[in-house]
Design a protein around this motif. Structure first.
Motif, PDB file in Angstrom:
ATOM      1  N   GLN A 174      -4.404   6.724  -4.060  1.00 55.15           N
ATOM      2  CA  GLN A 174      -4.252   8.166  -3.918  1.00 55.15           C
ATOM      3  C   GLN A 174      -3.236   8.680  -4.935  1.00 55.15           C
ATOM      4  N   PRO A 175      -3.368   9.953  -5.345  1.00 50.76           N
ATOM      5  CA  PRO A 175      -2.374  10.524  -6.266  1.00 50.76           C
ATOM      6  C   PRO A 175      -0.999  10.586  -5.603  1.00 50.76           C
ATOM      7  N   SER A 176       0.033  10.507  -6.412  1.00 54.70           N
ATOM      8  CA  SER A 176       1.403  10.635  -5.917  1.00 54.70           C
ATOM      9  C   SER A 176       1.601  12.003  -5.283  1.00 54.70           C
ATOM     10  N   HIS A 195       8.796  10.823  -3.779  1.00 52.27           N
ATOM     11  CA  HIS A 195       7.360  10.800  -4.034  1.00 52.27           C
ATOM     12  C   HIS A 195       6.738   9.711  -3.173  1.00 52.27           C
ATOM     13  N   GLN A 196       5.702  10.094  -2.451  1.00 55.98           N
ATOM     14  CA  GLN A 196       4.972   9.134  -1.632  1.00 55.98           C
ATOM     15  C   GLN A 196       3.852   8.533  -2.468  1.00 55.98           C
ATOM     16  N   GLN A 203       0.804  -1.219   0.000  1.00 53.05           N
ATOM     17  CA  GLN A 203       0.000   0.000   0.000  1.00 53.05           C
ATOM     18  C   GLN A 203       0.843   1.278   0.000  1.00 53.05           C
ATOM     19  N   VAL A 204       2.032   1.233   0.606  1.00 57.39           N
ATOM     20  CA  VAL A 204       2.842   2.447   0.791  1.00 57.39           C
ATOM     21  C   VAL A 204       4.235   2.249   0.195  1.00 57.39           C
ATOM     22  N   GLN A 205       4.633   3.177  -0.680  1.00 60.15           N
ATOM     23  CA  GLN A 205       5.949   3.120  -1.301  1.00 60.15           C
ATOM     24  C   GLN A 205       6.494   4.544  -1.432  1.00 60.15           C
ATOM     25  N   TYR A 206       7.825   4.626  -1.546  1.00 61.84           N
ATOM     26  CA  TYR A 206       8.482   5.920  -1.741  1.00 61.84           C
ATOM     27  C   TYR A 206       9.452   5.806  -2.906  1.00 61.84           C
ATOM     28  N   ASP A 207       9.335   6.750  -3.838  1.00 65.06           N
ATOM     29  CA  ASP A 207      10.245   6.837  -4.981  1.00 65.06           C
ATOM     30  C   ASP A 207      11.210   7.995  -4.749  1.00 65.06           C
ATOM     31  N   LEU A 208      12.507   7.714  -4.700  1.00 63.29           N
ATOM     32  CA  LEU A 208      13.493   8.789  -4.580  1.00 63.29           C
ATOM     33  C   LEU A 208      13.698   9.454  -5.933  1.00 63.29           C
ATOM     34  N   ILE A 210       9.630  11.805   7.025  1.00 59.70           N
ATOM     35  CA  ILE A 210       8.972  12.131   5.760  1.00 59.70           C
ATOM     36  C   ILE A 210       8.077  13.335   6.026  1.00 59.70           C
ATOM     37  N   MET A 211       8.334  14.429   5.293  1.00 62.17           N
ATOM     38  CA  MET A 211       7.629  15.682   5.550  1.00 62.17           C
ATOM     39  C   MET A 211       7.171  16.301   4.238  1.00 62.17           C
ATOM     40  N   GLU A 212       6.326  17.298   4.379  1.00 64.29           N
ATOM     41  CA  GLU A 212       5.884  18.074   3.222  1.00 64.29           C
ATOM     42  C   GLU A 212       7.094  18.744   2.573  1.00 64.29           C
ATOM     43  N   VAL A 213       7.159  18.706   1.259  1.00 59.61           N
ATOM     44  CA  VAL A 213       8.319  19.265   0.579  1.00 59.61           C
ATOM     45  C   VAL A 213       8.215  20.779   0.506  1.00 59.61           C
ATOM     46  N   LEU A 214       9.313  21.446   0.826  1.00 59.47           N
ATOM     47  CA  LEU A 214       9.390  22.910   0.785  1.00 59.47           C
ATOM     48  C   LEU A 214      10.709  23.282   0.129  1.00 59.47           C
ATOM     49  N   GLU A 215      10.640  23.963  -1.004  1.00 55.91           N
ATOM     50  CA  GLU A 215      11.864  24.276  -1.741  1.00 55.91           C
ATOM     51  C   GLU A 215      12.211  25.755  -1.707  1.00 55.91           C
TER      52      GLU A 215
END
Length: 607
Positions: free
Chosen positions: A59-61, A53-54, A22-27, A198-203
């Motif tokens: 659910q959408p990526s 990417h979660q 159900q849960v994966q992460y793409d670097l 794992i957090m919200e991305v902020l650039e």
């Protein structure tokens, strides 16, 4: 120290970390010189942040930030990181304003990205084929990777020199032949079994945001000596009036940003009893960056409407990050163990006096009265502004376990009464350790506000020197007093937008100068949310006045023109007053004059 247990369900599929079906992460990867590398979003003193990417089934990526400790991090860094994880979990549970929500925490083992783009858990570089695992050895300051089949060991301390051992062809399931182009290439993602946030991305950081909304030199509007008076009378040229409105909108965006930062810090101090201790522009990120800059060439009704729409619909949000050094309720020594904390040029301007002199050697011996649990404060320290205060620690700089730290409980009649076990034999290297509390955060709020207004760290450093001069030679914290001090005009005029400069300078100085009438902080030892709340209250007064000016732009000039025929003598008088206020040597600024004429009640309240 007990070894944490790795979640055995974690597997790798090329560049993907699979937790479950159900849960994966793409670097995310970038290709540099033909070799795949992880996309690095940023790095601090303790950790690095990769983009990923979660992927959750159904659910959408979602793009996320993957925060891990540096490869050469020691146990002290791991404790601080674990503390940050705990705090972020609390913030997320309390729906903290202005703080990035924590999405997940992984317990991840050694992880390397091969140059071909494949993730893998490295095996022994000696060719044993056995995955290296973390061990914690007594007396060591760093975790170690070890092969259970041979005597291979690699300490985190030596990763900068020997990290390439984990990327060789014998360590990976791919590119294992000598002829493979990526046989000995790769990037270490995570050195040993550790927590990963794992957090919200902020650039976008604060500096990038300031550049986004700031005119810079090309669009600056240096007010001519007669412009303020003409604007008050509704006679300013439409183009200049348009530029003045644009600069007010730009300033409003900056003030709104600072209000959000103030609200977050006040919430931390009041609701969570947390002191951040590392507030600076690089630890403040911006979420939902504006689409573009304000137009440099603005003219006509349509542009006015666009500016007013921009002012009314600012959706930018700040995120305060990096709680690795923060304290909750009780102040700790965590900040003091890092000898390089105040070296970075971008950090120095935001350090309070107690942070800059957080550890001060005591040049003279102390005479301990063990029966009374006290010592007499040396005359040299008693007369110093950086003297001993309640809550300070007397420590031996060579005592790494802090067995004889003495905490000052009270000060009476020139004596400091302490808690702790005083050494029987006086050490030669005693020092004062000054804790960083809420007062330190409030100082950083003032310095950060000046950075937002100027966009320059060197201007903030100069402002700190100016605040220090006021601290050493006190004066009242009101315009008529501070404007007579040397360099006040330079500090004030470094603020780009020519509106509310004096009012904003007072808010900044009241945050950075302690113990004077008008100061937000009585003493560096003051605890609680009161100072941050006072900072926020005064800032919101400026915000409200600025909003009123911005949205009066359309009707104000029209209303004044309709009064010109009926009140010609009054207009002449106002013009003379405006000119008189701008005569060199006068303290009253154009914005003070303007606020006095346009909003006398607000000006009276602020006085």
């Amino acid at each position: 120290m007990e070894n944490p247990q790795l979640n055995s369900d974690i597997t790798f599929q090329r560049s993907r970390i699979v937790l479950s079906s159900q849960v994966q992460y793409d670097l995310e990867q970038v290709v540099e010189e033909g070799m795949a590398r992880p996309r690095l979003l940023g790095a601090g003193r303790f950790a690095k942040v990769f983009a990923a990417h979660q992927l959750i089934a159904g659910q959408p990526s979602r793009r996320v930030a993957f925060k891990v400790l540096h490869d050469n991090a020691g146990y002290q860094d791991e404790r601080l990181f674990s503390q940050e994880v705990t705090l972020n979990r609390e913030f997320t549970g309390n729906r903290a304003p202005g703080i990035t929500p924590l999405l997940d925490v992984l317990l991840l083992g050694p992880l390397v990205l091969c140059g071909c783009g494949t993730l893998y858990h490295p095996t022994c570089p000696n060719g044993c084929g056995v995955p290296v695992e973390r061990i914690d050895l007594k007396g060591r300051l760093y975790p170690v990777l070890r092969c259970n089949a041979c005597d291979y060991e690699l300490s985190a301390e030596f990763v900068p020199e020997r990290g390439g051992e984990l990327t060789g062809r014998r360590t990976k399931p791919c590119c294992s032949r000598e002829m493979d182009p990526y046989a000995n290439t790769g990037s270490v993602i995570n050195f040993a079994l550790r927590e990963v946030m794992i957090m919200e991305v902020l650039e976008s950081n604060l500096a990038e945001y300031a550049a986004c909304i700031d005119y810079g030199e090309r669009g600056a509007l240096p007010a001519a000596w007669l412009d303020p008076g003409l604007e008050l009378l509704g006679l300013l040229h439409p183009r200049k009036r348009q530029r003045a409105l644009a600069q007010r909108v730009s300033l409003l965006a900056k003030v709104n940003l600072m209000v959000q930062i103030g609200e977050t810090v006040a919430w931390l101090h009041e609701r969570m009893q947390v002191v951040h201790k590392d507030l600076a522009p690089d630890n403040i990120m911006v979420h939902q960056r504006p689409a573009g800059t304000l137009a440099d060439d603005v003219s006509g009704v349509d542009d006015v409407a666009a500016l007013l729409d921009h002012a009314a619909n600012q959706s930018t949000e700040i995120r305060v990050i990096d709680f690795g050094l923060a304290d909750k309720e009780k102040l700790t020594r965590s900040w003091y163990e890092d000898a390089d904390t105040n070296i970075a040029a971008t950090k120095l301007p935001y350090l309070s006096p107690e942070a800059r002199y957080r550890r001060q050697s005591i040049g003279t011996g102390l005479e301990f009265d063990h029966a009374q649990r006290r010592f007499r404060i040396p005359a040299g320290l008693a007369q110093s502004p950086a003297s001993i205060r309640v809550g300070d620690i007397i420590a031996d700089k060579h005592d790494r376990v802090h067995a004889h730290d003495l905490t000052i409980a009270r000060i009476e009649d020139g004596h400091a009464y302490f808690e702790g076990n005083a050494p029987k034999h006086l050490p030669r290297h005693l020092e004062i350790v000054r804790p960083l509390g809420e007062a330190h955060d409030v100082y950083a709020l003032g310095a950060t506000f000046h950075y937002i207004l100027t966009g320059r760290h060197d201007q903030v450093e100069a402002l700190g020197n100016f605040a220090g001069a006021i601290q050493d030679q006190p004066c009242g914290l009101e315009i008529r007093a501070v404007c007579r001090r040397d360099n006040y005009a330079n500090r004030r005029n470094s603020i780009r937008e020519p509106f509310f400069r004096d009012e904003m300078m007072l808010v900044i100085l009241r945050a950075m100068v302690r113990g004077l009438p008008g100061s937000f902080v009585i003493d560096r030892t003051e605890r609680g949310a009161g100072p941050a709340r006072m900072f926020l209250a005064e800032l919101k007064l400026i915000q409200q006045e600025l909003i009123a000016e911005v949205f009066a732009a359309r009707s104000y000039a029209r209303e004044l023109r309709s009064r010109q025929i009926k009140a010609a003598p009054a207009m002449v008088l106002l013009a003379l007053v405006a000119c008189y206020a701008l005569i060199p040597g006068k303290c009253e600024s154009t914005e003070v004059l303007q606020s006095t004429i346009v909003a006398p009640q607000v000006a009276a309240d602020s006085e």
